[in-house]
Design an enzyme around this catalytic site. Structure first.
Site, PDB file in Angstrom:
ATOM      1  N   THR A   1       0.852  -1.178   0.000  1.00 19.38           N
ATOM      2  CA  THR A   1       0.000   0.000   0.000  1.00 19.38           C
ATOM      3  C   THR A   1       0.896   1.238   0.000  1.00 19.38           C
ATOM      4  O   THR A   1       2.086   1.135  -0.259  1.00 19.38           O
ATOM      5  CB  THR A   1      -0.931  -0.039   1.223  1.00 19.38           C
ATOM      6  OG1 THR A   1      -1.821   1.059   1.164  1.00 19.38           O
ATOM      7  CG2 THR A   1      -0.152   0.017   2.522  1.00 19.38           C
TER       8      THR A   1
ATOM      9  N   GLY B   1       0.873  -5.082   4.248  1.00 22.79           N
ATOM     10  CA  GLY B   1      -0.180  -6.057   4.544  1.00 22.79           C
ATOM     11  C   GLY B   1      -0.079  -6.568   5.967  1.00 22.79           C
ATOM     12  O   GLY B   1       0.024  -5.798   6.938  1.00 22.79           O
TER      13      GLY B   1
END
Length: 528
Positions: A350, A433
């Site tokens: 991300t 994650g």
């Protein structure tokens, strides 16, 4: 102090404002906003919007976000939960009757309602100083005119090409000529530019209502999703009171469940019982203790963590020092756990942004599609790649994180913020994650126990216990690996660098901001 005989980068020092992101275009966009008189929130929104274009596999407007914010650099930290819920028509029973035991990442059922754009608008409405159109302008420009791929982005993109080929619209936009763009190639997203311009004009309604929402619903329903226009219109981020725990005089703030921030706090509570400062920072014992603390904390997560209203164990219990002490007593400093449950952990990626402005307003901001390119489902008409966050739901009717209508899944992305003596001191986050609590514990113990600066703390080699197996980065010393193996750890080389993070530390006495950006990504820290 950094050893200048070896490759690396120095921490960035500034007095007026600092930014740290995973991409240079995002860092520049944020710094431009600060220099033009915008605040930390403005700069963070500009950076995140830019990342949604130039790191399209990592994040996007079809995903979720979480934010921690310390106004004026104080300790009254505000939280914003920008994670979306399952559609109102979502049905655990229907999926189980279809023979499913889990939600596939590339299924439309993995697409919960995207909460990021709503959260940006709520944050901007309360704390923004500059017009939203101004903040989105850099992202719109990159989407419309194109951006050259940087090294890490190009590497990840190539690995994800098979996933993109499963969706015709995604392949058309992200595999020009049938192939992933290479480093330095120019890529454009004109449909995304149109959608960002609509959001700039109309705010959240430009995304959750009208033509864009209608196009997104069509895309999902054509693939078997149960999403509706009413679901999109109902998306509403939630202002929340952060949870926190003390670590050696520092107060560490996290977003409460459905966020997994409590896992990092549990790890720190366990590790606080050891004199880490007396251990070698890259030594086997320090690393062993981190591994075992992580295994215990993740086992707690997998058993108990869910959306706040579904928690079956009081949050106070999960945060308590007494409970951490009970877990610590299970750790043998010289021997790895003999029996370890299958933790089912994996890395994904991300983007994370932190900004501090001249007034010391401090933002810790994370925005995600979950897996690379999320679900791999693109609404080509709107240029929106949908995230895969619903894959975190369990299809076990007895599990607290079971799928249910209008419910939020357990979330891995977690911004962090540290206060001390009534002031904000550290805005930080480590992506990856499931890896993120490990990353938070590693970075904060580097900063607090070993007095590393933000850049050195981020550079430090990492490990990740996925269960029985422990992934290690190539840079970990050989003697440390041998010490871990002597303790019974099963080691394997990490398939790629573990996570990626950003950090800004505030020295109020000196009026100094010190920032770092993870070398595992393409980004940089900047200040002025």
């Amino acid at each position: 102090m950094r050893d200048f005989d070896f490759p690396g980068r120095s921490a960035v020092h500034a007095t007026n404002g600092a930014v740290a992101t995973s991409h240079p275009y995002a860092s520049l966009a944020a710094l431009d906003v600060l220099r033009a008189g915008g605040g930390a929130v403005d700069a963070a929104i500009a950076a995140v919007a830019t990342l949604c274009v130039v790191e399209p596999h990592m994040t996007g407007i079809g995903g979720d976000c979480f934010v921690l914010y310390a106004p004026n650099g104080g300790d009254a930290v505000v939280g914003l939960n920008g994670s979306g819920r399952a559609p109102a028509a979502a049905s655990l029973e229907t999926l189980r009757e279809a023979g499913l035991s889990e939600i596939e990442v590339t299924s439309p059922h993995a697409v919960t309602l995207p909460g990021a754009v709503d959260a940006w608008c709520r944050l901007h409405e309360r704390y923004g100083r500059r017009e939203l159109a101004e903040l989105l302008a850099p992202a719109i420009g990159y989407a419309r005119d194109g951006y050259p791929l940087h090294a890490r982005v190009a590497s990840d993109w190539a690995e994800l090409a098979p996933k993109l080929r499963r969706n015709a619209e995604a392949a058309a936009d992200f595999l020009p000529g049938g192939l992933a763009p290479r480093e330095g190639d120019l890529h454009r997203q004109p449909a995304l530019a149109d959608t960002l311009e609509r959001i700039a004009r109309e705010g959240r309604s430009g995304f959750y209502e009208g033509p864009v929402a209608e196009a997104m619903v069509r895309s999902l329903r054509d693939l078997g999703g149960v999403h509706s226009l009413e679901d999109f219109a109902a998306v509403a981020g939630e202002w929340v009171t952060p949870i926190a725990s003390d670590y050696r005089g520092h107060r560490v703030h996290q977003i409460p469940p459905n966020n997994q921030g409590v896992v990092a706090l549990a790890m720190l509570n366990i590790l606080e019982g050891y004199d880490l400062a007396g251990l070698a920072p890259l030594g086997a014992l320090r690393t062993h203790l981190e591994i075992e603390a992580g295994r215990l904390a993740y086992d707690m997560r997998n058993r108990h963590l869910a959306d706040g209203g579904s928690l079956e164990v009081p949050l106070e219990r999960l945060l308590s020092k007494d409970w951490a002490g009970e877990l610590r007593d299970k750790i043998d400093p010289e021997q790895a756990f003999a029996e370890i449950p299958d933790l089912g952990l994996a890395t994904s990626d991300t983007v994370y942004v932190t900004v501090v402005d001249r007034d010391r307003n401090t933002v810790s901001f994370i925005n995600s599609l979950f897996h690379g390119f999320g679900s791999g489902i693109l609404c080509g008409e709107a240029g929106v790649m949908f995230h895969s966050r619903g894959a975190s739901f369990r299809l076990d009717p007895a599990h607290p994180n079971r799928l249910a209508p209008n419910k939020r899944p357990m979330h891995t992305i977690m911004p962090g913020l540290v206060t001390r003596d009534g002031r904000a001191e550290i805005g930080y986050g480590v992506m990856g994650g499931d890896y993120q609590p490990f990353g938070h514990a590693r970075l904060l113990t580097n900063l607090i126990d070993y007095a590393m600066d933000p850049q050195a703390g981020l550079d430090c080699p990492r490990v990740f216990a996925l269960g029985q197996r422990v992934e290690v980065e190539k840079s970990l010393p050989g003697e440390t690996l041998a010490g871990l193996q002597r303790r019974g750890h099963s080691l394997s080389l990490a398939g790629q660098a573990l996570g990626g993070g950003q950090c800004i530390r505030i020295d109020h006495a000196r009026g100094l901001l010190t920032a770092g950006s993870d070398p595992r990504k393409d980004g940089c820290a900047l200040g002025y």
